[in-house]
Design an enzyme around this catalytic site. Structure first.
Site, short mmCIF file in Angstrom:
data_model
loop_
_atom_site.label_atom_id
_atom_site.label_comp_id
_atom_site.label_asym_id
_atom_site.label_seq_id
_atom_site.Cartn_x
_atom_site.Cartn_y
_atom_site.Cartn_z
N SER A 296 0.85 -1.21 0.00
CA SER A 296 0.00 0.00 0.00
C SER A 296 0.88 1.25 0.00
CB SER A 296 -0.93 0.02 1.21
OG SER A 296 -0.19 -0.02 2.41
N GLU B 229 -0.84 -12.38 -1.07
CA GLU B 229 -2.28 -12.20 -1.19
C GLU B 229 -2.94 -13.42 -1.83
OE1 GLU B 229 -3.63 -8.62 -3.12
OE2 GLU B 229 -2.50 -7.34 -1.74
N GLU C 51 -8.90 -9.11 5.15
CA GLU C 51 -9.19 -7.72 4.78
C GLU C 51 -10.64 -7.57 4.32
OE1 GLU C 51 -6.29 -5.74 2.30
OE2 GLU C 51 -7.56 -3.96 2.11
#
Ligand code: KIV
Length: 264
Positions: free
Chosen positions: A46, A116, A182
């Site tokens: 991020s 991820e 998330e």
């Protein structure tokens, strides 16, 4: 006291003690996080959006992540640091993925890597057997926004929730030491936390997770827009703008530099 290892996080989960994780991308940020007693520093991709001005995390490369992780490590030599594997660094074959993850530990001094998605089980096993601790990441996957169609809550239907639970179980079986969840509904965050022995670390996934992670710039008021799942603990963006405006005005008015800032 020795440096933290992954087994500490399972013990924390067993003892029902919350785990606190935050992102950092520079030496001073990492030093502040460590001094504040944060358990895990995530060098999250991020940073491509918060620090580098990209509109998504997709342009972030291995080299960028290594650069920022080295800075974080210099700022917090004793911290437990997780390296977020960037887009395309673990999708083009297991050997290349293991080599890239190895660089995170060997060159940048990270303690673990984050991947991820319901990652390839063989990849997770290869990483773990190579001595590279793996943090899974399920739910909203910012590296997959092109296929997911945007930033949305994941796991609202029964089928989607069951799929996510199965992926979390698989990550645990393959050797991941914890899983980030998330933006999943709070009830699903609790369900995954109940069925796993390893900790869950939530972001926008309710208070029932074993710990929480936040993006540093969101909680310090530096990212412009605070997402629903975040809370702003300081308005550093405003503070920075006011300080810079004061500086500019004092230079223009001849107030700065003053006597005490001047060498005789
Ligand atoms: O890159 C990141 O900051 C992350 C967190 C949102 C978990 O992956």
């Amino acid at each position: 006291m020795g440096k933290t290892t992954v087994s500490a996080f399972s013990k924390r989960r067993e003892a029902n003690e919350k785990i606190v994780m935050v992102t950092a991308g520079s030496a001073p940020e990492a030093a502040a996080a460590f001094a504040a007693g944060i358990d895990i520093i995530l060098v999250g991709d991020s940073l491509g959006m918060t620090m580098l001005g990209f509109s998504s995390t997709l342009p972030v490369t291995m080299e960028m992540m290594l650069h920022h992780t080295m800075a974080v490590r210099r700022g917090a030599p004793e911290a437990f640091v997780v390296f977020d594997m960037p887009f395309m660094s673990y999708h083009c074959g297991i050997d290349e993925a293991v080599r890239n993850a190895g660089r995170a530990l060997q060159e940048a001094g990270a303690d673990a890597v984050k991947l991820e998605g319901g990652a390839d089980p063989e990849l997770v096993r290869r990483l773990v057997t190579s001595g590279i601790p793996v943090l899974g990441h399920l739910g909203l996957l910012p590296q997959s926004i092109q296929t997911a169609g945007g930033y949305k809550v994941v796991g609202r239907t029964e089928a989607a929730a069951d799929k996510l639970v199965a992926e979390a179980r698989a990550l645990e079986e393959d050797g991941a030491f914890a899983v980030v969840l998330e933006c999943v509904p709070a009830a699903l965050g609790e369900r995954v936390t109940r069925v796993l022995r390893i900790p869950t670390i939530g972001i926008g996934s309710g208070a029932g997770c074993s710990g929480q992670v936040q993006v540093l710039y969101d909680i310090l008021g530096l990212s412009g827009r605070v997402p629903k799942h975040a809370k702003c603990y300081a308005e550093l963006g405003d503070l920075m703008r006011r300080a810079l405006a004061d500086y500019a005005s004092e230079v223009r008015n001849g107030v700065f530099p003053a006597e005490e800032n001047t060498f005789k």
